[in-house]
Design a protein around this motif. Structure first.
Motif, PDB file in Angstrom:
ATOM      1  N   PRO A  22       0.789  -1.236   0.000  1.00  0.00           N
ATOM      2  CA  PRO A  22       0.000   0.000   0.000  1.00  0.00           C
ATOM      3  C   PRO A  22       0.821   1.287   0.000  1.00  0.00           C
ATOM      4  O   PRO A  22       0.338   2.316  -0.438  1.00  0.00           O
ATOM      5  CB  PRO A  22      -0.780  -0.102   1.313  1.00  0.00           C
ATOM      6  N   ARG A  57      -0.973   5.615  -3.805  1.00  0.00           N
ATOM      7  CA  ARG A  57      -1.323   6.791  -3.008  1.00  0.00           C
ATOM      8  C   ARG A  57      -0.138   7.599  -2.520  1.00  0.00           C
ATOM      9  O   ARG A  57      -0.306   8.711  -2.020  1.00  0.00           O
ATOM     10  CB  ARG A  57      -2.202   6.386  -1.827  1.00  0.00           C
ATOM     11  N   GLY A  62       9.195   4.529   3.062  1.00  0.00           N
ATOM     12  CA  GLY A  62      10.316   4.084   3.893  1.00  0.00           C
ATOM     13  C   GLY A  62      10.754   2.681   3.568  1.00  0.00           C
ATOM     14  O   GLY A  62      10.226   2.028   2.664  1.00  0.00           O
ATOM     15  N   PHE A  68      12.907  -5.728   9.163  1.00  0.00           N
ATOM     16  CA  PHE A  68      13.928  -5.595  10.212  1.00  0.00           C
ATOM     17  C   PHE A  68      13.810  -6.793  11.148  1.00  0.00           C
ATOM     18  O   PHE A  68      12.716  -7.192  11.516  1.00  0.00           O
ATOM     19  CB  PHE A  68      13.748  -4.298  11.003  1.00  0.00           C
ATOM     20  N   THR A  98       3.704  10.873   0.718  1.00  0.00           N
ATOM     21  CA  THR A  98       4.744  11.058   1.736  1.00  0.00           C
ATOM     22  C   THR A  98       6.041  10.385   1.291  1.00  0.00           C
ATOM     23  O   THR A  98       6.024   9.227   0.898  1.00  0.00           O
ATOM     24  CB  THR A  98       4.308  10.421   3.076  1.00  0.00           C
ATOM     25  N   GLY A 102      13.474   5.819   4.417  1.00  0.00           N
ATOM     26  CA  GLY A 102      14.205   5.359   3.238  1.00  0.00           C
ATOM     27  C   GLY A 102      13.672   5.959   1.948  1.00  0.00           C
ATOM     28  O   GLY A 102      14.409   6.061   0.957  1.00  0.00           O
ATOM     29  N   LEU A 130      14.823   3.965  15.709  1.00  0.00           N
ATOM     30  CA  LEU A 130      15.926   3.855  14.745  1.00  0.00           C
ATOM     31  C   LEU A 130      16.493   5.237  14.459  1.00  0.00           C
ATOM     32  O   LEU A 130      15.963   6.255  14.904  1.00  0.00           O
ATOM     33  CB  LEU A 130      15.393   3.301  13.418  1.00  0.00           C
ATOM     34  N   ILE A 131      17.553   5.247  13.645  1.00  0.00           N
ATOM     35  CA  ILE A 131      17.968   6.502  13.004  1.00  0.00           C
ATOM     36  C   ILE A 131      17.947   6.224  11.499  1.00  0.00           C
ATOM     37  O   ILE A 131      17.950   5.058  11.108  1.00  0.00           O
ATOM     38  CB  ILE A 131      19.380   6.958  13.461  1.00  0.00           C
ATOM     39  N   ARG A 253      25.689   3.965   9.355  1.00  0.00           N
ATOM     40  CA  ARG A 253      25.250   2.566   9.166  1.00  0.00           C
ATOM     41  C   ARG A 253      25.458   1.761  10.454  1.00  0.00           C
ATOM     42  O   ARG A 253      24.574   1.019  10.875  1.00  0.00           O
ATOM     43  CB  ARG A 253      26.057   1.971   7.994  1.00  0.00           C
ATOM     44  N   PHE A 272       4.181   0.107  16.377  1.00  0.00           N
ATOM     45  CA  PHE A 272       3.748   0.612  15.064  1.00  0.00           C
ATOM     46  C   PHE A 272       2.703  -0.341  14.471  1.00  0.00           C
ATOM     47  O   PHE A 272       1.608   0.070  14.077  1.00  0.00           O
ATOM     48  CB  PHE A 272       4.964   0.733  14.120  1.00  0.00           C
ATOM     49  N   PHE A 273       3.041  -1.624  14.443  1.00  0.00           N
ATOM     50  CA  PHE A 273       2.102  -2.581  13.846  1.00  0.00           C
ATOM     51  C   PHE A 273       0.908  -2.825  14.775  1.00  0.00           C
ATOM     52  O   PHE A 273      -0.221  -2.988  14.302  1.00  0.00           O
ATOM     53  CB  PHE A 273       2.820  -3.898  13.509  1.00  0.00           C
ATOM     54  N   ARG A 276      -1.842  -0.301  14.336  1.00  0.00           N
ATOM     55  CA  ARG A 276      -2.633  -0.521  13.121  1.00  0.00           C
ATOM     56  C   ARG A 276      -3.500  -1.767  13.250  1.00  0.00           C
ATOM     57  O   ARG A 276      -4.655  -1.786  12.822  1.00  0.00           O
ATOM     58  CB  ARG A 276      -1.699  -0.604  11.913  1.00  0.00           C
TER      59      ARG A 276
HETATM   60  C1  3H9 Z   1      13.407   3.361   7.355  1.00  0.00           C
HETATM   61  O1  3H9 Z   1      13.033   3.834   6.329  1.00  0.00           O
HETATM   62  C2  3H9 Z   1      14.839   3.025   7.668  1.00  0.00           C
HETATM   63  C3  3H9 Z   1      15.820   3.601   6.684  1.00  0.00           C
HETATM   64  O2  3H9 Z   1      16.246   4.879   7.097  1.00  0.00           O
HETATM   65  C4  3H9 Z   1      17.059   2.751   6.605  1.00  0.00           C
HETATM   66  C5  3H9 Z   1      16.914   1.409   6.029  1.00  0.00           C
HETATM   67  C6  3H9 Z   1      18.244   0.740   5.783  1.00  0.00           C
HETATM   68  N1  3H9 Z   1       6.908  -0.801   6.114  1.00  0.00           N
HETATM   69  O3  3H9 Z   1      -0.278   3.776   8.390  1.00  0.00           O
HETATM   70  P1  3H9 Z   1      -1.229   3.167   7.438  1.00  0.00           P
HETATM   71  C7  3H9 Z   1       1.772  -0.562   6.231  1.00  0.00           C
HETATM   72  S1  3H9 Z   1      12.313   3.013   8.609  1.00  0.00           S
HETATM   73  C8  3H9 Z   1       6.003  -1.792   6.144  1.00  0.00           C
HETATM   74  O4  3H9 Z   1      -2.455   2.533   7.977  1.00  0.00           O
HETATM   75  P2  3H9 Z   1      -1.823   5.758   6.381  1.00  0.00           P
HETATM   76  C9  3H9 Z   1       0.979  -0.456   7.513  1.00  0.00           C
HETATM   77  O5  3H9 Z   1       1.389  -1.399   8.457  1.00  0.00           O
HETATM   78  C10 3H9 Z   1      10.732   3.429   7.932  1.00  0.00           C
HETATM   79  N2  3H9 Z   1       4.667  -1.579   6.197  1.00  0.00           N
HETATM   80  O6  3H9 Z   1      -1.648   4.179   6.295  1.00  0.00           O
HETATM   81  C11 3H9 Z   1      -0.422  -0.696   6.999  1.00  0.00           C
HETATM   82  O7  3H9 Z   1      -0.568  -2.083   6.820  1.00  0.00           O
HETATM   83  P3  3H9 Z   1      -1.992  -2.776   7.035  1.00  0.00           P
HETATM   84  C12 3H9 Z   1      10.493   4.897   7.960  1.00  0.00           C
HETATM   85  C13 3H9 Z   1       4.257  -0.314   6.237  1.00  0.00           C
HETATM   86  O8  3H9 Z   1      -2.321   6.173   5.061  1.00  0.00           O
HETATM   87  C14 3H9 Z   1      -0.410  -0.063   5.618  1.00  0.00           C
HETATM   88  O9  3H9 Z   1       0.964   0.024   5.242  1.00  0.00           O
HETATM   89  N3  3H9 Z   1       9.138   5.169   7.511  1.00  0.00           N
HETATM   90  C15 3H9 Z   1       5.144   0.752   6.219  1.00  0.00           C
HETATM   91  O10 3H9 Z   1      -2.590   6.138   7.602  1.00  0.00           O
HETATM   92  C16 3H9 Z   1      -1.014   1.316   5.569  1.00  0.00           C
HETATM   93  O11 3H9 Z   1      -0.402   2.115   6.583  1.00  0.00           O
HETATM   94  C17 3H9 Z   1       8.113   5.264   8.366  1.00  0.00           C
HETATM   95  O12 3H9 Z   1       8.278   5.161   9.547  1.00  0.00           O
HETATM   96  C18 3H9 Z   1       6.529   0.478   6.142  1.00  0.00           C
HETATM   97  N4  3H9 Z   1       7.451   1.467   6.104  1.00  0.00           N
HETATM   98  O13 3H9 Z   1      -0.378   6.335   6.594  1.00  0.00           O
HETATM   99  C19 3H9 Z   1       6.769   5.525   7.746  1.00  0.00           C
HETATM  100  N5  3H9 Z   1       4.440   1.907   6.267  1.00  0.00           N
HETATM  101  O14 3H9 Z   1      -2.901  -2.167   6.028  1.00  0.00           O
HETATM  102  C20 3H9 Z   1       5.759   4.562   8.304  1.00  0.00           C
HETATM  103  C21 3H9 Z   1       3.158   1.546   6.306  1.00  0.00           C
HETATM  104  O15 3H9 Z   1      -1.700  -4.214   6.823  1.00  0.00           O
HETATM  105  N6  3H9 Z   1       4.444   4.706   7.704  1.00  0.00           N
HETATM  106  N7  3H9 Z   1       3.023   0.215   6.280  1.00  0.00           N
HETATM  107  O16 3H9 Z   1      -2.376  -2.452   8.443  1.00  0.00           O
HETATM  108  C22 3H9 Z   1       3.601   5.706   8.010  1.00  0.00           C
HETATM  109  O17 3H9 Z   1       3.921   6.617   8.740  1.00  0.00           O
HETATM  110  C23 3H9 Z   1       2.219   5.646   7.425  1.00  0.00           C
HETATM  111  O18 3H9 Z   1       1.983   4.303   7.030  1.00  0.00           O
HETATM  112  C24 3H9 Z   1       1.976   6.548   6.202  1.00  0.00           C
HETATM  113  C25 3H9 Z   1       0.576   6.232   5.606  1.00  0.00           C
HETATM  114  C26 3H9 Z   1       2.013   7.999   6.647  1.00  0.00           C
HETATM  115  C27 3H9 Z   1       2.989   6.312   5.130  1.00  0.00           C
END
Ligand code: 3H9
Length: 690
Positions: A22, A57, A62, A68, A98, A102, A130-131, A253, A272-273, A276
Motif C-alpha cells: 500500500p 497513493r 520508507g 527488520f 509522503t 528510506g 531507529l535513526i 550505518r 507501530f504494527f 494498526r
Molecule cells: C526506514 O526507512 C529506515 C531507513 O532509514 C534505513 C533502512 C536501511 N513498512 O499507516 P497506514 C503498512 S524506517 C512496512 O495505515 P496511512 C501499515 O502497516 C521506515 N509496512 O496508512 C499498513 O498495513 P496494514 C520509515 C508499512 O495512510 C499499511 O501500510 N518510515 C510501512 O494512515 C497502511 O499504513 C516510516 O516510519 C513500512 N514502512 O499512513 C513511515 N508503512 O494495512 C511509516 C506503512 O496491513 N508509515 N506500512 O495495516 C507511516 O507513517 C504511514 O503508514 C503513512 C501512511 C504515513 C505512510
C-alpha cells in the motif's frame, strides 16, 4: 521489468515507476528490480536523464519495517542509493503523498526533487527507535543545513512543501500533473547540460558554528523521554559536520544497525504494527459503512466533558455542550476558552485557530437542542442511576440512527444501553484525561453494539487523532482493570517495609513517567477514598492519610510533602511514622523490601490481569493491551507495552514468581492466568495464539 518496477523510455528520459502497495515500502521485492532498472538506465546511452516516480497513493514511505529483524537480502538500501548516486545523468525524484525514511533517502540520492504541493517529507525513524540508515543523516544536513536537518531527524516530524521548499529540500513544487512537472524540470536540466552536483558534493551548508549546533542539539533532544534513538540521531547529524562524507556514512550505518537490534526499536516497531492491528476488529468488515458524524453533543461540561468537546472541535466537528444549568455551562465554556488561550500562549495554535475552534462549540441546557446531532457522548457522574436518566433523555430526543456513547470508565455498558430502546446504537467511548490531549480511546463494544456503530467510532477516532482500541464490557475495561491489579499491593508493600519513595523509584527506573504514589498524590487521595467508601473498602494507610487531610498535591501533602506550592515530592516523616504505626497495629513486622519484590508485586499482577483480559476476549489480542497501556497510562514506549515486555522478559519467569507470591499471600491477583501458564509451558508467545 517486474510487477513492482516498470521502466519506460520517453524521448530519452527513463521513467522508473515503483508500484508496491500500500505505501511503496522499499522491501526486497522493490529494491532488487529497482537496482536492475537503475543499472540499465545508467548503462543505456539512449537515456539522458531519469525520473523516479511512484504509483498509488504515495511516494516511498520508507524501508519495509517488517523486514527488520529478518536476515538481510541484497541489494541493501544503501547499496541502491550508492548506485543512484553514481549516475552522472540528471536524476529527479517525483514526490507525491509522503516521502518518509528510506523513501526520502532515495530521493536524496537523486540530483533533484520535484514534489506535489500536498506532499510531505520526513525522516521518522526515531519513532521506530531507529535513526535513518541509508544516508539521511549525512545528506539532509548538506541539503538544508545541519540545524534544520537536526530538527527534522530528531523530532521525526514530517514537513510540508512550504517549509521544504524554503529549506531547499525540494527544487520545485508542482500543482497539477506531477509526472509532467518532473519531466519538464528534468528536460530543462538536460538542456542546461550541467553541472549536476550530487548532494555528497555539496558541503557549503556544513560550515556552521559548532557551539550553536550543540545548543540546537540540547534543545532538540530535551524531549527524548529516556529514548536512545533521538540522541543517536543527533550524534549522526553531528558526524555529518565533523567527518568526511564516506566516514560519516559508514558510522551512520553502524549506529543504525545498533539501534535496529535494540529492544527499544523492537518495542517501537511492535507498537507501530500493534496500533494498526488494533483498528482491525473481529466481526467488522473493512467495508462496513461508518455513519457520518459532523455534529456531536457532549453531555456534561466538567473536566472530562470540556476535554471531549475540545477533542471533537479540534478535529473539525461541531459540538453542542449540554449542562443542567446555565452556571455549570458557563464554567465549562469558560474552561474551554482558558485552555485554548493557554495553547495560543504556548504557540501551539494561533488566535485565529482558537476562534475557529471556539466557534464550533456552543452550549445548551436543553436536550431538545441535540435532536440534529449525529452522536451524543455522555460524560456525567459515574453512577448508574444518573447514566440511566441521561440515556433515557437522549433516547427521546436524538434522531434515528444517531450514536449514543458513554464515557464511563468502568460501568456496565450493556446496563446503560438497556435504558434506551436502541441498544444497537450504544457504544462506550472512554476518553482519558485531559481528553483533548491524551491519545488513547477505548471503544467499548456492548452485547448489542452494531458493526456500523463500531466502524463509526473508529472513523471518529481517526478523524480526531486518537489511537483507538476496541474492548469488551467488564469492570474497568482493559486499562483501569489492569491498573486496579497493579495497585492492589501498594498498601501491602508499604506495610511490608517499603517506602513510597522506594516504590516510585522502581517505577521511574523502569521508565514510567511517575510512580503510583506520586500519581495518587496528583490525582487526589480523596478521589480514591470516596471510591473505596462507596464500595465498602478500606486501605489503612491511605484512609488515615485522608483523615489527616493529606489529599495529595492540591493539599500540599499526600504520600509526600509539597512545600510552598511546589510540585516536587519530598519524603514526609509524618507518612513514614504513620506507615510504621499501621504496620504495628496490624501485627506486621516490617523488613527490607528490594526493588525486585516491588516489581514482582506490582507489574506482574498487572501482566497477569492483561492475560486474563486476552483470555476472556475483552481485548482481541495481547498487542491491543500494549496499545492501551502505552497511549493511556504512560507505560514506557521503549518497553513496548506490558505484554510485549513480559514476553521479552520471559513468561516462565513471571509465572514462577506469581506462583511464589500466590503461595505467600493467597491473593487472586497472583494466581497465574491459565493463558500465562500455557505459554510458560509451551514457550510460545502471544502472537502464536491467533
Ligand atoms: C526506514 O526507512 C529506515 C531507513 O532509514 C534505513 C533502512 C536501511 N513498512 O499507516 P497506514 C503498512 S524506517 C512496512 O495505515 P496511512 C501499515 O502497516 C521506515 N509496512 O496508512 C499498513 O498495513 P496494514 C520509515 C508499512 O495512510 C499499511 O501500510 N518510515 C510501512 O494512515 C497502511 O499504513 C516510516 O516510519 C513500512 N514502512 O499512513 C513511515 N508503512 O494495512 C511509516 C506503512 O496491513 N508509515 N506500512 O495495516 C507511516 O507513517 C504511514 O503508514 C503513512 C501512511 C504515513 C505512510
Amino acid at each position: 521489468m517486474s510487477d513492482t518496477v516498470t521502466i519506460t523510455n520517453e524521448d530519452g528520459v527513463a521513467v522508473i515507476v515503483l508500484d508496491n502497495p500500500p505505501v511503496n515500502a522499499l522491501g526486497h521485492a522493490l529494491r532488487a528490480p529497482l537496482f536492475a532498472a537503475l543499472e540499465a538506465a545508467k548503462a543505456d546511452e539512449a537515456v539522458q536523464g531519469i525520473v523516479i516516480a511512484c504509483a498509488g497513493r504515495t511516494f516511498v514511505a520508507g524501508a519495509d519495517i517488517s523486514e527488520f529483524g529478518k536476515p538481510p537480502l541484497e541489494p541493501s538500501l544503501p547499496d541502491l542509493i550508492a548506485l543512484l548516486e553514481s549516475i552522472e545523468k540528471p536524476t529527479v525524484a517525483a514526490i507525491h503523498g509522503t516521502a518518509l525514511g528510506g523513501g526520502l533517502e532515495l530521493a536524496l540520492g537523486c540530483h533533484y526533487r520535484v514534489a506535489d504541493r500536498a506532499a510531505m517529507i520526513g525522516l521518522p525513524e526515531v519513532n521506530l527507535g531507529l535513526i535513518p540508515g541509508a544516508g539521511g543523516t549525512v545528506r539532509l544536513p548538506r541539503l538544508v543545513g545541519p540545524e534544520a536537518a537536526l530538527g527534522i531527524i530528531v523530532s521525526g516530524k514530517p514537513v510540508g512543501m512550504e517549509k521544504a521548499q524554503a529549506l531547499g529540500a525540494v527544487d520545485a513544487v508542482a500543482d497539477g500533473d506531477l509526472r509532467a512537472a518532473a519531466m519538464a524540470f528534468l528536460r530543462a536540466k538536460i538542456a542546461e547540460d550541467g553541472p549536476h552536483r550530487h548532494i555528497r558534493a555539496r558541503d557549503e551548508k556544513l560550515a556552521v558554528d559548532l557551539d550553536a549546533f550543540e545548543a540546537a542539539v540540547a534543545d532538540a533532544t530535551k524531549k527524548a523521554r529516556g529514548l536512545t534513538a533521538p540522541l543517536t540521531a543527533a550524534e549522526a547529524v553531528r558526524n555529518a559536520i565533523t567527518m568526511a562524507f564516506d566516514d560519516a556514512l559508514a558510522r551512520e550505518r553502524e549506529l543504525f544497525l545498533e539501534r535496529r537490534d535494540s529492544l527499544e526499536s523492537a518495542a517501537q516497531r511492535h507498537l507501530f504494527f500493534a496500533t494498526r492491528e488494533a483498528t482491525k476488529v473481529p466481526g467488522i468488515a473493512r467495508d462496513t459503512q461508518a455513519r457520518p458524524i459532523e455534529k456531536a453533543a457532549v453531555i456534561g461540561a466538567g473536566t472530562m466533558g470540556a476535554g471531549i468537546a475540545m477533542a471533537l472541535a479540534n478535529g473539525g466537528i461541531e459540538v453542542r455542550l449540554l449542562e443542567l444549568n446555565a452556571e455549570a455551562l458557563e464554567r465549562g465554556l469558560g474552561q474551554i476558552d482558558k485552555t485554548y488561550a493557554g495553547s495560543v500562549k504556548r504557540g501551539s495554535i494561533d488566535a485565529a485557530e482558537k476562534e475557529a475552534r471556539l466557534a464550533r462549540i456552543s452550549g445548551t441546557t436543553d436536550y431538545a437542542a441535540l435532536s440534529d446531532c449525529d452522536i451524543a457522548i455522555e460524560a456525567v457522574f459515574e453512577d448508574m442511576g444518573v447514566k440511566h436518566k441521561v440515556f433515557g433523555a437522549l433516547d427521546k430526543v436524538m434522531k434515528p440512527g444517531a450514536i449514543l456513547a458513554s464515557n464511563t470508565s468502568y460501568l456496565d455498558l450493556d446496563e446503560i444501553a438497556a435504558s434506551t430502546g436502541r441498544p444497537q446504537d450504544v457504544v462506550g467511548l472512554h476518553f482519558f484525561s485531559p481528553a483533548h490531549v491524551m491519545r488513547l480511546l477505548e471503544i467499548v463494544r456492548g452485547d448489542h453494539t452494531a458493526p456500523e456503530v463500531l466502524a463509526s467510532a473508529l472513523a471518529l477516532a481517526r478523524r480526531i487523532g486518537k489511537v483507538p482500541v476496541v474492548v469488551g464490557v467488564c469492570n474497568g475495561f482493559v486499562g483501569n482493570r489492569m491498573l486496579a491489579a497493579r495497585r492492589e499491593e501498594n498498601e501491602s508493600l508499604l506495610l511490608s517495609g517499603a517506602t513510597p519513595e522506594q516504590v516510585d523509584r522502581v517505577f521511574a527506573d523502569f521508565g514510567w513517567p511517575m510512580g503510583p504514589f506520586a500519581m495518587v498524590d496528583l490525582a487526589g487521595l480523596d478521589i480514591s477514598w470516596k471510591h473505596r467508601q462507596s464500595l465498602g473498602l478500606t486501605a489503612p494507610v491511605a484512609d488515615a492519610l485522608c483523615e489527616a487531610g493529606h489529599f495529595g498535591q492540591k493539599a500540599g501533602r499526600g504520600f509526600y510533602l509539597y512545600e510552598d506550592g511546589s510540585r516536587t515530592p519530598k519524603p514526609d516523616p509524618f507518612v513514614a511514622e504513620l506507615i510504621e504505626r499501621k504496620a504495628d497495629e496490624l501485627g506486621i513486622e516490617r523488613r527490607t523490601v528490594g526493588a525486585e519484590e516491588i516489581t514482582e508485586r506490582t507489574l506482574y499482577p498487572m501482566i497477569n490481569e492483561g492475560a486474563r483480559i486476552v483470555e476472556e476476549g475483552i481485548a482481541a489480542r495481547a498487542s491491543d493491551v500494549d496499545v492501551v497501556w502505552v497511549n493511556g497510562y504512560g507505560f514506557p514506549v521503549a518497553k513496548g507495552g506490558p505484554m510485549f515486555w513480559a514476553e521479552h522478559f520471559g513468561i516462565g519467569r513471571i509465572v514462577d514468581r506469581l506462583e511464589h507470591w500466590y503461595g505467600e499471600t493467597g491473593k487472586e491477583v497472583f494466581k497465574p492466568a491459565p493463558l500465562l501458564r500455557q505459554l510458560a509451558l509451551t514457550g510460545g508467545g502471544f502472537a502464536d495464539l491467533a
